[in-house]
Scaffold this motif. Structure first.
Motif, short mmCIF file in Angstrom:
data_model
loop_
_atom_site.label_atom_id
_atom_site.label_comp_id
_atom_site.label_asym_id
_atom_site.label_seq_id
_atom_site.Cartn_x
_atom_site.Cartn_y
_atom_site.Cartn_z
N LEU A 90 0.85 -1.12 -0.05
CA LEU A 90 0.09 0.03 0.00
C LEU A 90 0.82 1.20 -0.03
N VAL A 91 2.16 1.30 0.85
CA VAL A 91 2.74 2.46 0.78
C VAL A 91 3.36 2.64 -0.54
N ALA A 92 3.91 1.43 -1.31
CA ALA A 92 4.52 1.65 -2.46
C ALA A 92 3.69 2.18 -3.56
N ALA A 93 2.45 1.70 -3.42
CA ALA A 93 1.32 2.41 -4.53
C ALA A 93 1.39 4.06 -4.46
N LEU A 94 2.03 4.66 -3.44
CA LEU A 94 1.98 6.13 -3.61
C LEU A 94 2.72 6.44 -4.89
N ALA A 95 3.66 5.69 -5.40
CA ALA A 95 4.33 6.12 -6.52
C ALA A 95 3.62 6.11 -7.86
N LEU A 96 2.60 5.46 -7.73
CA LEU A 96 1.58 5.21 -9.06
C LEU A 96 0.82 6.39 -9.33
N PRO A 97 0.21 6.73 -10.33
CA PRO A 97 0.50 5.89 -11.64
C PRO A 97 1.68 6.22 -12.09
N LEU A 98 2.07 5.22 -13.21
CA LEU A 98 3.47 5.08 -13.73
C LEU A 98 3.69 6.34 -14.47
N ARG A 99 4.92 6.86 -14.06
CA ARG A 99 5.42 8.07 -14.76
C ARG A 99 6.93 8.21 -14.78
N VAL A 100 7.34 9.07 -15.44
CA VAL A 100 8.78 9.47 -15.30
C VAL A 100 8.84 10.55 -14.65
N ASN A 101 9.59 10.17 -13.19
CA ASN A 101 9.85 11.29 -12.16
C ASN A 101 10.74 12.43 -12.74
N GLU A 102 10.45 13.65 -12.59
CA GLU A 102 11.02 14.91 -13.12
C GLU A 102 12.00 15.44 -12.15
N LEU A 103 12.15 14.87 -10.75
CA LEU A 103 12.74 15.24 -9.90
C LEU A 103 14.21 15.92 -10.23
N LEU A 104 15.03 14.87 -10.92
CA LEU A 104 16.32 15.00 -11.32
C LEU A 104 16.45 15.93 -12.75
N GLY A 105 15.56 16.41 -13.08
CA GLY A 105 15.48 17.31 -14.22
C GLY A 105 15.82 16.44 -15.70
N GLN A 106 16.54 17.17 -16.80
CA GLN A 106 16.52 16.57 -18.01
C GLN A 106 17.84 15.68 -17.81
N PRO A 107 18.16 14.54 -18.52
CA PRO A 107 19.28 13.80 -18.65
C PRO A 107 20.53 14.48 -18.72
N SER A 108 21.50 13.68 -17.92
CA SER A 108 22.96 14.17 -17.85
C SER A 108 23.59 13.64 -19.25
N VAL A 109 24.42 14.89 -20.09
CA VAL A 109 25.04 14.43 -21.12
C VAL A 109 26.22 13.58 -20.66
N GLU A 110 26.92 13.93 -19.77
CA GLU A 110 28.34 13.41 -19.42
C GLU A 110 28.13 12.06 -18.49
N HIS A 111 26.95 11.76 -17.46
CA HIS A 111 26.53 10.68 -16.88
C HIS A 111 25.13 10.14 -16.95
N PRO A 112 24.70 10.03 -18.38
CA PRO A 112 23.43 9.49 -18.48
C PRO A 112 23.13 8.19 -17.80
#
Length: 762
Positions: A90-112
């Motif tokens: 039930l606690v893990a269900a808080l991450a739903l629905p499925l989506r790409v979490n944007e907390l880290l921003g856009q992809p890193s070019v040097e360390h993707p």
């Protein structure tokens, strides 16, 4: 002490309920893997490494889940364990629905890879880990509430778990991806998770009340036999080898086709099938048969590995067979060493640790320490040491086969030296040319070595030795085009090589990713700045550049995909060309004059570079800026399909001038992209034309290839240069369903290409 016979269960859990629960959890776990990978593919350019890194994350999350399941065994009460697990779901269900979490921003070019691991952890980590814990937990509950009645071990439930995983993986490319939009897939999985929580609550109710005679007997019996560190290390190693090979064979396959979920799941499906067979009470393939077939498959695979341009279907069959049989051999050996059921959670925890180590070696360490994909043949050879050591006494015939195998393999590269760049194809013996005779001799020697290795299969050390020699010598034979250098990054392996083209007065340097040529440049001074391959003046790309340049004194150009930078040769003083490239290594290699000089010597206008995924970086450019925009990313081994959707093309058009032209270069050996592209161009509201260019004999001073292209403009003004050109025709938007950000059908593109070659397909 309480007598076992005096104890009766309050309510015995139905046997089928255990199997259904582990089956359902595994189906959800492995259905979400290609789905989540597809969510992040658009952010990282569709690289096969996205899947390899994703697999490392999933294996790490699996390890976390198994660690959690093992830790729960410290709680004596099964009822309490069940309540804790339901609460965790039930606690893990808080991450739903499925989506790409944007907390880290856009992809890193040097360390993707690090960015990807972080995003996956935030997006799906908790639900995946808790779901993964279900299989060992339910098996442990089975052992404690049902026991070992009728000789049934809880380990058999692991076969049911992997069957659920296998069916989910096969369902994704066959039914889920073609039928549902991405939004529908995410919503359906979230509903499935909710249904599983209810199913788990029902099982928890049963096991919390059950207390069987078998369980009391197990609790009152002697403690389970201790586990030695040798056993633990063996479990880790036997799990690590198949995990590493799965990623190795995946890289090999996707390098030559496309980076898409429906291809990635094939090795993973075979991997799961080996668990199903190995954990069966009566294995479908007995271990003795596995050892026999594995020896033949690995020997053939070692000899064929360097020959990437040979028959692809045969290559596919041999590599998948070698991987499947080797994984099965390791997993059957693992099952033979399994502990008492009371130790099963530790057994699964160490198995999972092996999986993580094997995957991390391929995805994280190998790209740093190897300049090419050497980890695959290395681990394939090492897997031979899992085989039985064999008799202590080695016979004379065995020594003879060892000598013959090593000698034949070692002599094969020597024979290949008889092929020189100047070798002709004129017959020298019957109807055979010198080149053909040398190739026949080389293949005969390698075949002899393969047979010798197979005959030595009873001796693990000798078999391993011959396989190593075959691998090294076959690699030397496979380098028929002399390799100058290779480079490796997160996005794959770049290889600079050369060949000789008489019409260009000698040597031509080439840049390839896998087996796909990304550009070439002549070294003769008179032809050094001549565009070659897909970019010759006669090609659709060349036609567009020449037409636009003839009408405008200076142009602004965007090119998605750098390659060797060939299009820079079309620039004049006053022109401005911007390359959009996702891989920093490509920029480093292509702009080094020691490798290629299109951007440094041949370009007459301004050249600059923007790093990152083109879908994101192009969107940041000013509107109505470019006179020509070339999207040249689809002939690659890994097709970034997100660059070919209605939304993507609609955005490209906003960055064109009113009479600007968008070029979609769609040449691809394995996927028919022309149908979806024509439909996309029409759906995006553009005016579009198509050309399928097929060159004749290369005249002196050029070296070109076939090319498929669709050109799109914002208005008829952009098509004015080509409206009366018979080489161009109007698009047919009805050939395929247009791709969108919510719907991409790679499987359909592959099927249409296969149908062109196999007319018997419906």
């Amino acid at each position: 002490m309480t007598s076992a016979a005096a104890v009766r269960p309050a309510a015995r859990p139905p046997e089928a309920l255990f199997a259904i629960t582990v089956f359902s959890s595994a189906a959800l776990v492995f259905l979400v893997q290609p789905m989540v990978a597809k969510l992040v593919l658009p952010l990282l350019g569709g690289s096969p490494s996205v899947w390899n890194t994703s697999m490392v994350f999933f294996q790490a999350a699996l390890l976390a889940g198994y660690g959690y399941a093992h830790a729960l065994q410290r709680i004596a009460s099964v009822r309490t364990q069940a309540l804790v697990h339901c609460a965790a779901l039930l606690v893990a269900a808080l991450a739903l629905p499925l989506r790409v979490n944007e907390l880290l921003g856009q992809p890193s070019v040097e360390h993707p890879n690090l960015w990807l691991l972080g995003v996956l952890a935030l997006s799906i980590g908790a639900p995946f880990a808790v779901l993964s814990a279900t299989a060992p937990l339910v098996q442990a509950w089975h052992a404690r509430t049902v026991g070992n009645e009728d000789g049934k071990e809880p380990y058999v439930l692991y076969a049911a778990s992997n069957l659920g995983s296998l069916l989910a993986l096969l369902a994704y490319p066959i039914a889920v991806e073609p039928a549902l939009t991405l939004a529908g897939q995410k919503g359906g999985w979230s509903l499935g998770y909710a249904a599983f929580v209810a199913l788990m609550a029902g099982l928890a109710l049963f096991v919390g009340r059950a207390r069987t005679a078998a369980a009391v007997e197990a609790d009152s019996s002697a403690p389970a036999p201790p586990i030695t560190w040798r056993d633990r290390l063996a479990w880790v190693a036997l799990a690590a080898i198949p995990s590493s090979l799965m990623l190795g064979v995946t890289t090999h396959i996707t390098t030559d086709v496309a980076s898409a979920p429906f291809l990635w799941v094939v090795p993973l499906a075979l991997y799961l099938a080996t668990f199903i067979i190995a954990f069966q009470a009566r294995p479908l393939i007995p271990p003795d048969v596995t050892l026999l077939l594995q020896a033949a498959a690995v020997a053939a695979c070692a000899a064929m590995l360097p020959f990437k341009s040979s028959n692809y279907l045969m290559q596919l069959g041999v590599h998948l067979a070698a991987f499947f049989l080797t994984a099965l051999m390791c997993h059957q050996t693992l099952v033979a060493r399994r502990p008492d059921p009371r130790r099963l959670t530790e057994f699964y925890l160490l198995m999972s640790l092996g999986g993580v180590l094997g995957g991390a070696f391929n995805a994280l360490l190998a790209p740093v320490i190897f300049s090419n994909i050497w980890e695959y043949p290395a681990v394939l050879a090492l897997s031979c040491l899992v085989r039985p050591m064999g008799p202590a006494k080695v016979g004379l015939w065995d020594w003879t086969w060892l000598f013959l195998g090593v000698a034949a393999a070692a002599f094969a590269p020597v024979v290949m030296t008889f092929i020189a760049p100047s070798t002709t194809v004129e017959p020298v013996l019957g109807n055979f040319s010198q080149r053909e005779l040398v190739e026949i001799g080389t293949r005969t020697l390698l075949a002899t070595a393969v047979v010798s290795a197979f005959l030595l299969r009873r001796y693990a050390i000798m078999f391993f030795g011959v396989i190593v020699v075959i691998s090294v010598c076959a690699q030397a034979v496979g380098n028929r085009v002399e390799e100058s250098r290779t480079w490796r990054s997160f996005f794959g392996v770049l290889e600079k090589s050369h060949t000789y083209v008489p019409g260009l007065n000698g040597r031509v340097n080439m840049l390839a990713h896998g087996t796909t040529l990304h550009g070439a440049q002549a070294t003769a001074p008179e032809f050094r700045c001549s565009p070659l391959v897909y970019y010759t003046p006669n090609s659709p790309i060349g036609q567009v550049f020449d037409a636009v340049k003839a009408d405008k004194p200076a142009i602004r150009v965007a090119a998605v995909g750098l390659g060797t930078g060939t299009v820079a040769a079309y620039t004049r003083p006053g022109d401005h060309l911007t390359f959009f490239e996702i891989d920093p290594l490509v920029v480093k290699v292509s702009t080094d004059p020691k490798n290629f000089s299109y951007t440094t010597e041949c370009a007459k206008g301004r050249i600059d570079y923007v790093l990152g995924d083109a879908r994101l970086t192009v969107a940041k450019q000013p509107k109505a800026l470019f006179d020509v925009m070339l999207i040249d990313a689809f002939s690659s081994d890994a097709v970034p399909a997100h660059l070919l959707t209605v939304e993507a093309v609609r955005d490209y058009l906003t960055h064109l001038t009113p009479d600007g032209v968008l070029i979609l270069h769609l040449s691809n050996r394995n996927l028919d992209l022309m149908g979806p592209a024509q439909a996309v161009a029409a759906a995006a509201g553009g005016v579009a034309m198509v050309q399928e260019y097929r060159p004749g004999d290369d005249p002196a001073g050029t070296w070109e290839s076939a090319e498929d292209a669709v050109i799109v403009a914002r208005s008829p003004a952009g098509m004015a240069w080509f409206a009366d050109d018979p080489r161009w025709r109007r698009v047919d938007a009805g050939k395929a369903r247009p791709w969108t950000d919510d719907y991409i059908n790679i499987a359909g593109a592959l099927y249409r290409r296969l149908k062109e070659n196999w007319t018997w397909l419906p």
